[in-house]
Design a protein around this motif. Structure first.
Motif, PDB file in Angstrom:
ATOM      1  N   SER A 148       0.827  -1.206   0.000  1.00  0.00           N
ATOM      2  CA  SER A 148       0.000   0.000   0.000  1.00  0.00           C
ATOM      3  C   SER A 148       0.857   1.251   0.000  1.00  0.00           C
ATOM      4  O   SER A 148       0.550   2.238  -0.689  1.00  0.00           O
ATOM      5  N   ALA A 149       1.958   1.216   0.790  1.00  0.00           N
ATOM      6  CA  ALA A 149       2.852   2.373   0.839  1.00  0.00           C
ATOM      7  C   ALA A 149       3.477   2.635  -0.528  1.00  0.00           C
ATOM      8  O   ALA A 149       3.631   3.803  -0.940  1.00  0.00           O
ATOM      9  N   VAL A 152       0.929   4.405  -2.725  1.00  0.00           N
ATOM     10  CA  VAL A 152       0.791   5.817  -2.352  1.00  0.00           C
ATOM     11  C   VAL A 152       1.980   6.613  -2.847  1.00  0.00           C
ATOM     12  O   VAL A 152       1.835   7.726  -3.393  1.00  0.00           O
ATOM     13  N   LEU A 156       2.061  10.027  -5.499  1.00  0.00           N
ATOM     14  CA  LEU A 156       2.289  11.316  -4.833  1.00  0.00           C
ATOM     15  C   LEU A 156       2.831  12.395  -5.771  1.00  0.00           C
ATOM     16  O   LEU A 156       2.372  13.553  -5.708  1.00  0.00           O
ATOM     17  N   GLU A 169      -2.210  14.797   2.552  1.00  0.00           N
ATOM     18  CA  GLU A 169      -2.927  13.666   3.154  1.00  0.00           C
ATOM     19  C   GLU A 169      -2.277  12.346   2.763  1.00  0.00           C
ATOM     20  O   GLU A 169      -2.182  11.420   3.565  1.00  0.00           O
ATOM     21  N   GLY A 170      -1.816  12.271   1.500  1.00  0.00           N
ATOM     22  CA  GLY A 170      -1.126  11.063   1.062  1.00  0.00           C
ATOM     23  C   GLY A 170       0.171  10.841   1.807  1.00  0.00           C
ATOM     24  O   GLY A 170       0.528   9.700   2.140  1.00  0.00           O
ATOM     25  N   GLU A 173      -0.684   9.402   5.141  1.00  0.00           N
ATOM     26  CA  GLU A 173      -1.016   7.985   4.995  1.00  0.00           C
ATOM     27  C   GLU A 173       0.248   7.156   4.802  1.00  0.00           C
ATOM     28  O   GLU A 173       0.383   6.065   5.385  1.00  0.00           O
ATOM     29  N   LEU A 174       1.185   7.666   4.008  1.00  0.00           N
ATOM     30  CA  LEU A 174       2.449   6.968   3.789  1.00  0.00           C
ATOM     31  C   LEU A 174       3.229   6.832   5.089  1.00  0.00           C
ATOM     32  O   LEU A 174       3.805   5.777   5.380  1.00  0.00           O
ATOM     33  N   GLN A 218      -5.111   2.261  10.017  1.00  0.00           N
ATOM     34  CA  GLN A 218      -5.398   3.692  10.046  1.00  0.00           C
ATOM     35  C   GLN A 218      -6.482   4.017  11.083  1.00  0.00           C
ATOM     36  O   GLN A 218      -7.470   4.711  10.813  1.00  0.00           O
TER      37      GLN A 218
END
Length: 336
Positions: A148-149, A152, A156, A169-170, A173-174, A218
């Motif tokens: 997932s990372a 993202v 970016l 925001e990304g 999340e990262l 999260q």
């Protein structure tokens, strides 16, 4: 059964060492275990030579203590029979006195190879099962988080050009994904070295477990963790395992947005481990969907295992839950 007990006793051999003359005497069973002919003459030197070099000093030291202080011994040792066959044996010895002086060593001798092989097979099976569990956890948690990372991170640069706020925001999340993966890896490294679980403070373990869960899913996390006194190893491990099970339940079943973990010592721990005597309380709560009306899925949720762990350390485990109002797991040691 009585028959099995009789057969077991029949497999016990006896031996004797007279200190003044250094004469060694074996029963027929001891001859059989060593796989030597009936005309073999045992001596202290050739008897010790059957043991593996790593184990021989252990038996020698035990015999020396028996001669000096009269201390008995009960050891499980490895040896090689005269035919080259490797064996595990149980050697029991004691000192005998006459007029206050130790004059003789004697004891029993038993082939325990079958039992040790069975124990080793069980240990290997348990180790294999643990490796498989860690491999599944690695795939389900760390691998997924890093995947997932990576997704993202790939989008970016384009997101930054189109919408800087969304890109921020990304980035957040990262950050959460990578921190969660790091926490997961630290936890797995501890699992690979069981003694490290006891050596690591309970407060640190709780932080790592919670961070791994919340960052991966999260979730918002709140900590209320006070200084924790050193605990007996079995209590330390039980608190860790119950917390681990409770957090895993939140991930799998709760559909929660927030997790709260608290650890409280009463009275407060002031840093003097030898003087603290009190009650330690762990609470893990979430704002998820709660359990079913009958505390359903008890086996699926591992609640019975959690209760067994709590009973094993004479602690009290309470689980409070309401539909759509979350669940709270409380562990109190010792039970009040």
């Amino acid at each position: 059964t009585l028959l099995n007990e009789t057969q077991q006793m029949a497999r016990l051999g006896g031996w004797e060492l007279v200190l003044r003359t250094s004469k060694v005497t074996w029963t027929n069973e001891v001859y059989r275990i060593h796989e030597v002919p009936p005309d073999f003459v045992p001596t202290l030197e050739n008897a010790l030579a059957f043991y593996l070099p790593q184990d021989r000093p252990i038996l020698e030291a035990a015999m020396e203590r028996a001669v000096e202080d009269g201390e008995p011994w009960d050891l499980e040792l490895r040896m090689t029979a005269a035919t080259g066959k490797r064996l595990w044996v149980r050697a029991i010895g004691r000192a005998e006195r006459q007029n206050g002086e130790i004059v003789r060593l004697s004891g029993t001798f038993q082939d325990i190879t079958e039992r040790k092989e069975a124990e080793n097979a069980l240990a290997e099976a348990a180790a294999a099962a643990e490796r498989n569990r860690l491999a599944r956890d690695l795939h389900d948690s760390v691998t997924q988080a890093l995947f997932s990372a990576s997704l993202v991170a790939e989008v970016l640069p384009q997101a930054w050009k189109r919408d800087p706020d969304a890109a921020h925001e990304g980035l957040e999340e990262l950050r959460m994904l990578t921190r969660g993966a790091l926490a997961e890896m630290r936890t797995m490294l501890l699992e690979l070295r069981p003694h490290a679980l006891v050596e690591t403070g309970l407060d640190e373990l709780l932080f790592q477990l919670t961070e791994a869960v919340t960052n991966r899913m999260q979730l918002a996390a709140a900590f209320r963790i006070e200084p924790c006194p050193p605990l007996p190893p079995e209590v330390h491990i039980a608190f860790y395992r119950i917390a681990q099970e409770a957090l895993n339940n939140i991930v799998k079943h709760a559909s929660a947005d927030q997790v709260t973990v608290s650890l409280r010592a009463s009275p407060e721990f002031g840093g003097e481990a030898d003087h603290w005597q009190g009650v330690l309380t762990l609470q893990i709560s979430d704002d998820g969907c709660g359990l079913g009306p009958e505390g359903a899925e008890a086996d699926q949720l591992g609640l019975s295992i959690m209760r067994e762990r709590a009973d094993g350390i004479k602690a009290r485990l309470e689980i409070e839950s309401e539909r759509d109002r979350g669940t709270r797991v409380s562990l109190v040691w010792p039970a009040e």
